[in-house]
Design an enzyme around this catalytic site. Structure first.
Site, PDB file in Angstrom:
ATOM      1  N   TRP A 506     -45.307  12.893 -15.766  1.00  0.00           N
ATOM      2  CA  TRP A 506     -45.283  12.493 -14.043  1.00  0.00           C
ATOM      3  C   TRP A 506     -44.221  12.270 -13.727  1.00  0.00           C
ATOM      4  CZ3 TRP A 506     -48.868  10.000 -17.467  1.00  0.00           C
ATOM      5  CH2 TRP A 506     -50.630  10.864 -17.188  1.00  0.00           C
ATOM      6  N   HIS A 507     -42.600  12.812 -14.060  1.00  0.00           N
ATOM      7  CA  HIS A 507     -41.638  12.645 -13.536  1.00  0.00           C
ATOM      8  C   HIS A 507     -41.190  14.483 -13.608  1.00  0.00           C
ATOM      9  CE1 HIS A 507     -41.009   8.375 -15.444  1.00  0.00           C
ATOM     10  NE2 HIS A 507     -41.975   8.471 -14.542  1.00  0.00           N
ATOM     11  N   TYR A 508     -42.091  15.016 -13.183  1.00  0.00           N
ATOM     12  CA  TYR A 508     -41.500  16.813 -12.954  1.00  0.00           C
ATOM     13  C   TYR A 508     -40.553  16.338 -11.844  1.00  0.00           C
ATOM     14  CZ  TYR A 508     -46.392  16.301 -10.209  1.00  0.00           C
ATOM     15  OH  TYR A 508     -47.118  16.462  -9.395  1.00  0.00           O
TER      16      TYR A 508
END
Length: 569
Positions: A506-508
């Protein structure tokens, strides 16, 4: 129980526990006087600043700007306050399983086949993540050309409201001591115990809490107010100039918000790595041919909008434990010299829940992800059988946790395109996981480090010694963590294991990077009165979790804009 029976139960439990790196939110309704539904908005209104996106950057930015100007903050989702699915650790995972229109998360699947989620709630990603809080390093700050003094002041401003020191319990202590035993340390010479936005009572504090700093007389926050389009004027202008936005309410009525006439008034997009490039394109800023294909009038040809999309790949190994372990999110991180992060999470299927109410988060059969079944076999009957099978698992099948690794960067890059002109639709995004061989090499090295952690003396009491690491790898590889094809005996090739088990952390980021779409003041290049301030401007993700830096950036830019405004008055 024989090993085969145990393994089957562990595989079924994998999906539930993997989401421990993912989601959760805030406490009770704060009663902010400036918080309203979009249905209450006038048809036409005027402000000094219009902020699109009440997320991790948008809330601190709005709170800061409201001290000296009139600010409109438009959030496409609802409030996190008082939501029973997101108020406490005991409900962790429920938000990602919620696919209703009012859900605080919006599920999407990248073109790579990896399931992901984007925020749909005030507070943005800080309302959905695992809570880890860490500042960016000095090298990152220098490369970004930020003022180090103001950066530190901005971090402290954020931390007074949302940052806490987590207590380490048995599983996390074992992870920390195992990392030290095998010689894994961060750059600063010790295995890092990070901060958290979860307080000692398990309550989450998000960027929405930073609205406590706001001037109520200077701020209007509208919920369920998706922006349809950024408005531009070109007549008599040297460059296209943003002058407002169109947004809708839940009844489908359109509202127009315009910038007041005045020096330095701006539209500021804070809609995240998916939303910000999407909104620029919908407003006519993007690759000319792509916009024309969607019958969008081109305001300015900007071929780099939506390019350079990245997502830090995560790969995890589930380790069943012969003894109960605490429910814990990411607290301890070991960092290698070449940018491999080793972390751990554990839990007993969210211990406070009963069998009848168990929820398996974004990997639940309830959201239709039977990735090991062909699409035609994903019937309602199949889903019901899967739900009942998972509910019938003994609690022992959920004892244990994950050791995971993620890659700094990454080197691999992708792109984002519009699927439609509806801003509520997810755009099509490709991350190209492991396209660059350097990322795959780091993943393999990271899995080898995980093997050392599992086999360390310190960690020995949390693993079954009759299950070799190769068995753990195969169990993990056979779980439905993504929609990618599966390969038998993935443990024989760590390269194949990495490809088969890649998931998001979830660190895009990317899509509106500095020097490509925006300048170092986050102003859109070649356009007046328009900025982008969020993770879409990042070339790589700062720290172990970027949320601290994104919140800091909102405050940092708000202060800079204040000083700039004063200097020019």
């Amino acid at each position: 129980m024989d090993c085969l029976g145990w393994c089957k139960k562990i595989v079924a439990a994998l999906s539930a526990l993997l989401l421990l790196h993912g989601c959760y939110c805030t406490r009770r309704d704060r009663g902010f006087s400036f918080l309203h539904q979009a249905t209450t908005a006038p048809m036409v209104s005027y402000y000094d600043y219009i902020i699109v996106g009440g997320g991790t950057a948008g809330c601190p930015l709005a709170a800061t700007l409201s001290q000296f100007a009139s600010v409109l903050l438009l959030e496409r989702g609802g409030s996190p306050f008082g939501n029973p699915n997101i108020t406490h650790l005991s409900a962790f995972g429920s938000a990602l399983s919620d696919l209703s229109p009012r859900s605080p998360s919006q599920r999407f699947v990248s073109e790579d086949g990896v399931i992901n989620a984007r925020a749909h709630v005030l507070g943005g990603g800080s309302s959905l993540n695992a809570g880890f809080y860490s500042r960016a390093g000095s090298e990152y700050i220098a490369k970004a050309r930020w003022d180090a003094k103001l950066v530190n002041e901005s971090y402290r401003w954020v931390e007074r409201r949302v940052a806490f020191h987590p207590p380490l319990r048995q599983w996390q202590l074992a992870v920390r001591n195992s990392l030290l035993e095998i010689g894994i340390r961060p750059y600063n010479g010790y295995t890092k115990v990070g901060g958290t936005i979860l307080d000692g009572y398990g309550h989450r504090h998000t960027s929405a809490d930073l609205l406590h700093y706001a001037n109520p007389n200077g701020l209007t926050v509208l919920l369920h107010a998706p922006v349809q389009k950024i408005l531009f004027t070109t007549e008599g202008k040297v460059k296209p100039t943003a002058n407002g936005v169109i947004f809708t309410d839940v009844n489908g009525l359109s509202h127009w918000a315009y910038l007041r006439k005045g020096f330095k008034n701006e539209v500021i997009v804070c809609s995240g790595a998916l939303g910000s490039p999407q909104l620029l394109m919908l407003g006519g800023l993007g690759p000319e041919k792509h916009l024309e294909d969607h019958n969008i009038s081109v305001v300015k040809n900007m071929p780099l909008v939506g390019q350079g999309m990245s997502d830090n790949p995560m790969n995890a190994v589930f380790v069943p434990s012969p003894r109960p372990v605490e429910v814990s999110l990411i607290q301890v991180v070991g960092i290698t010299h070449n940018g491999i992060y080793i972390e751990g999470a554990s839990g007993e299927n969210f211990a406070s829940e009963t069998k009848s109410t168990r929820d398996f988060g974004m990997f639940s059969p309830k959201i239709g992800q039977l990735s090991t079944s062909p699409p035609k076999q994903r019937t309602q009957e199949a889903l019901n059988r899967a739900i009942e099978a998972m509910r019938s698992l003994p609690r022992s099948a959920f004892m244990g946790g994950f050791i995971l690794e993620k890659i700094m960067g990454p080197l691999s890059r992708g792109h984002l395109e519009l699927r439609s002109t509806n801003p509520n639709d997810n755009p099509a995004v490709t991350f190209n996981y492991f396209k660059d061989p350097g990322d795959l090499e780091k993943c393999v090295e990271g899995i080898k480090l995980i093997e050392k952690v599992i086999e360390s003396r310190t960690f020995s009491r949390f693993r079954y010694h009759h299950l070799p690491v190769s068995s753990l790898l195969n169990m993990t590889a056979n779980s439905p963590v993504n929609l990618l094809p599966k390969h038998a005996n993935a443990s024989r090739s760590l390269e194949q294991f990495c490809r088969d088990t890649v998931t998001t952390i979830w660190h895009y980021h990317g899509g509106c990077q500095v020097d490509q779409v925006v300048d170092h003041d986050y102003k859109v290049i070649g356009v007046d009165s328009l900025q982008v301030i969020d993770g879409s401007t990042f070339d790589y993700s700062p720290g172990t979790n970027p949320q601290a830096t994104v919140m800091m950036l909102g405050r940092y830019m708000g202060v800079k804009m204040f000083h700039e405004r004063i200097a020019n008055n």
